[in-house]
Design a protein around this motif. Structure first.
Motif, PDB file in Angstrom:
ATOM      1  N   LEU A  48     -99.686  58.719 -88.367  1.00 33.84           N
ATOM      2  CA  LEU A  48    -100.681  58.513 -87.304  1.00 33.84           C
ATOM      3  C   LEU A  48    -101.838  59.481 -87.506  1.00 33.84           C
ATOM      4  N   ASN A  49    -101.516  60.668 -88.028  1.00 32.91           N
ATOM      5  CA  ASN A  49    -102.509  61.729 -88.235  1.00 32.91           C
ATOM      6  C   ASN A  49    -102.863  61.843 -89.713  1.00 32.91           C
ATOM      7  N   GLY A  94     -90.933  60.144 -87.097  1.00 31.92           N
ATOM      8  CA  GLY A  94     -90.056  60.275 -85.926  1.00 31.92           C
ATOM      9  C   GLY A  94     -90.673  61.163 -84.874  1.00 31.92           C
ATOM     10  N   PRO A 195     -80.763  66.027 -91.760  1.00 34.78           N
ATOM     11  CA  PRO A 195     -81.043  67.465 -91.708  1.00 34.78           C
ATOM     12  C   PRO A 195     -80.486  68.095 -90.431  1.00 34.78           C
ATOM     13  N   THR A 198     -84.437  72.183 -88.691  1.00 39.49           N
ATOM     14  CA  THR A 198     -85.426  72.383 -89.756  1.00 39.49           C
ATOM     15  C   THR A 198     -86.759  72.765 -89.117  1.00 39.49           C
ATOM     16  N   THR A 200     -90.050  72.371 -88.393  1.00 39.96           N
ATOM     17  CA  THR A 200     -91.112  71.353 -88.469  1.00 39.96           C
ATOM     18  C   THR A 200     -91.764  71.218 -87.095  1.00 39.96           C
TER      19      THR A 200
HETATM   20  N1  LIG Z   1     -86.924  69.032 -87.798  1.00 41.43           N
HETATM   21  C1  LIG Z   1     -85.643  68.804 -87.626  1.00 41.43           C
HETATM   22  O1  LIG Z   1     -84.854  69.700 -87.277  1.00 41.43           O
HETATM   23  C2  LIG Z   1     -85.106  67.430 -87.873  1.00 41.43           C
HETATM   24  C3  LIG Z   1     -83.714  67.275 -87.965  1.00 41.43           C
HETATM   25  C4  LIG Z   1     -83.215  65.988 -88.188  1.00 41.43           C
HETATM   26  C5  LIG Z   1     -84.070  64.917 -88.331  1.00 41.43           C
HETATM   27  N2  LIG Z   1     -85.420  65.099 -88.221  1.00 41.43           N
HETATM   28  C6  LIG Z   1     -86.270  63.925 -88.394  1.00 41.43           C
HETATM   29  O2  LIG Z   1     -87.195  64.167 -89.435  1.00 41.43           O
HETATM   30  C7  LIG Z   1     -88.260  63.206 -89.337  1.00 41.43           C
HETATM   31  C8  LIG Z   1     -89.578  63.911 -89.559  1.00 41.43           C
HETATM   32  O3  LIG Z   1     -89.816  64.782 -88.475  1.00 41.43           O
HETATM   33  P1  LIG Z   1     -90.191  66.320 -88.693  1.00 41.43           P
HETATM   34  O4  LIG Z   1     -89.029  67.118 -88.270  1.00 41.43           O
HETATM   35  O5  LIG Z   1     -90.763  66.513 -90.023  1.00 41.43           O
HETATM   36  O6  LIG Z   1     -91.291  66.482 -87.530  1.00 41.43           O
HETATM   37  P2  LIG Z   1     -92.894  66.492 -87.593  1.00 41.43           P
HETATM   38  O7  LIG Z   1     -93.311  66.316 -86.188  1.00 41.43           O
HETATM   39  O8  LIG Z   1     -93.348  67.711 -88.312  1.00 41.43           O
HETATM   40  O9  LIG Z   1     -93.267  65.207 -88.459  1.00 41.43           O
HETATM   41  C9  LIG Z   1     -93.169  63.901 -87.944  1.00 41.43           C
HETATM   42  C10 LIG Z   1     -94.373  63.095 -88.435  1.00 41.43           C
HETATM   43  O10 LIG Z   1     -94.213  61.733 -87.974  1.00 41.43           O
HETATM   44  C11 LIG Z   1     -95.475  61.276 -87.512  1.00 41.43           C
HETATM   45  N3  LIG Z   1     -95.304  60.216 -86.519  1.00 41.43           N
HETATM   46  C12 LIG Z   1     -94.830  60.321 -85.264  1.00 41.43           C
HETATM   47  N4  LIG Z   1     -94.864  59.121 -84.647  1.00 41.43           N
HETATM   48  C13 LIG Z   1     -95.367  58.240 -85.540  1.00 41.43           C
HETATM   49  C14 LIG Z   1     -95.656  56.850 -85.499  1.00 41.43           C
HETATM   50  N5  LIG Z   1     -95.439  56.123 -84.391  1.00 41.43           N
HETATM   51  N6  LIG Z   1     -96.149  56.268 -86.613  1.00 41.43           N
HETATM   52  C15 LIG Z   1     -96.404  56.994 -87.734  1.00 41.43           C
HETATM   53  N7  LIG Z   1     -96.176  58.314 -87.821  1.00 41.43           N
HETATM   54  C16 LIG Z   1     -95.655  58.938 -86.738  1.00 41.43           C
HETATM   55  C17 LIG Z   1     -96.129  62.516 -86.897  1.00 41.43           C
HETATM   56  O11 LIG Z   1     -97.556  62.368 -86.789  1.00 41.43           O
HETATM   57  C18 LIG Z   1     -95.699  63.604 -87.866  1.00 41.43           C
HETATM   58  O12 LIG Z   1     -96.643  63.774 -88.908  1.00 41.43           O
HETATM   59  C19 LIG Z   1     -88.108  62.556 -87.966  1.00 41.43           C
HETATM   60  O13 LIG Z   1     -87.523  61.262 -88.134  1.00 41.43           O
HETATM   61  C20 LIG Z   1     -87.135  63.479 -87.252  1.00 41.43           C
HETATM   62  O14 LIG Z   1     -86.425  62.810 -86.246  1.00 41.43           O
HETATM   63  C21 LIG Z   1     -85.945  66.331 -88.001  1.00 41.43           C
END
Ligand SMILES: NC(=O)c1ccc[n+]([C@@H]2O[C@H](COP(=O)([O-])OP(=O)(O)OC[C@H]3O[C@@H](n4cnc5c(N)ncnc54)[C@H](O)[C@@H]3O)[C@@H](O)[C@H]2O)c1
Length: 293
Positions: A48-49, A94, A195, A198, A200
């Protein structure tokens, strides 16, 4: 369950291969993009960004909301136009939880409002859209390829984040259901990453501070697990759990979740289940119902 380490040498096999990433502008998506490019792969990014610099100047990007089928169709078309072929797809975008189902919010008549479905729409429906398009495009690649989806430790735990945990259980379900339909019948592998905590954008800073340094991992740890799932042509039906830099495949091996399923279905491998007469009959009825409907 099998624990392992991931060497740089294994990741080098991604060289020259084209990967579509959703949610590529931050966190795990961005770290994976950087990992793949470091090892000689090519990325078509989406979010999105916009991407941050320096990637914004060098990596092809298309804005897409994963909850929009049309946006994702245009994303895959743009990636194919840019690179001619697609080798791997990372369904990663996500968001955090938005509802617990415990709310007592009401409308102007005092009736209970429906739950907000944003998290299910992004984390599960968006992922399903990416996977369907991924299968379609990877079928066109004579060498095949792979799909990696971002599940979570909440895919198999009681993390009390109602909609998030439900969506991530669904993401794991998708991998399990598609496992027997894809490789080796089609040269398309499917795997998940799970994961643990993490560092993020999705995890609140004060929560990480409470966990304390050493109790969470960098996004690059996770990026390595995604890259190895793509780079290693033997990996199919895995869910790589990463926690504080350590990797375990939770699906396979004697004590993996999958061993239990095989006992339940009374088959040697889940591919066998698809061949069982009773299952074929069940699916035939469903397909005919679709035709009639
Ligand atoms: N960080 C953790 O601890 C963790 C653990 C398990 C799973 N996850 C999963 O990892 C994935 C990535 O998340 P992250 O932790 O890197 O967080 P993050 O917020 O840093 O990155 C998520 C990215 O997804 C994009 N996004 C959100 N909604 C969207 C949409 N509708 N369409 C397109 N892009 C969209 C955001 O703009 C962002 O750049 C997610 O699925 C999250 O659920 C994260």
């Amino acid at each position: 369950m099998t624990s392992f380490i991931i060497s740089d040498r294994e990741l080098d096999h991604i060289k020259g291969q084209v990967v579509i990433i959703t949610g590529a502008s931050s966190g795990i998506g961005l770290a994976t993009l950087r990992r793949i490019i470091k090892h000689g792969g090519k990325v078509f990014a989406s979010d999105l960004n916009p991407l941050p610099e320096p990637e914004a100047s060098s990596v092809p990007f298309r804005k897409a909301n994963v909850t929009s089928w049309k946006d994702q169709v245009e994303l895959f078309k743009a990636a194919e136009k840019e690179f001619g072929t697609i080798d791997h797809v990372f369904a990663n975008a996500g968001i955090q939880p938005v509802t617990s189902l415990m709310e007592e919010d009401v409308d102007e008549n005092g009736d209970l409002l429906p739950p907000k479905l944003d998290t299910l729409n992004v984390n599960l429906t968006g992922c399903i859209y990416t996977v369907k398009l991924g299968i379609f495009y990877l079928k066109k690649n004579p060498k095949g390829g792979s799909i990696v989806v971002t599940a979570s430790a909440s895919s198999f735990s009681r993390l009390p984040a109602t909609d998030y945990t439900a969506a991530k259980h669904g993401v794991l379900g998708l991998v399990r259901a598609l496992y027997g339909r894809l490789y080796p019948k089609l040269p398309i592998r499917i795997n998940a990453i799970a994961p643990s905590w993490t560092d993020t954008g999705i995890v609140p800073r004060d929560f990480l501070a409470q966990l304390g340094e050493g109790n969470y991992q960098s996004a690059d740890v996770v990026g390595r697990s995604v890259t190895v799932l793509m780079a290693d042509p033997q990996r199919h039906g895995e869910m790589i759990y990463s926690d504080k830099g350590k990797y375990t495949d939770l699906e396979n091996g004697e004590n993996g979740y999958h061993a239990l399923t095989l006992k339940m279905l009374n088959v040697e491998q889940d591919g066998d289940f698809l061949e069982m007469g009773a299952f074929k009959g069940l699916m035939k009825e469903k397909e005919e119902a679709v035709k009639v409907g």
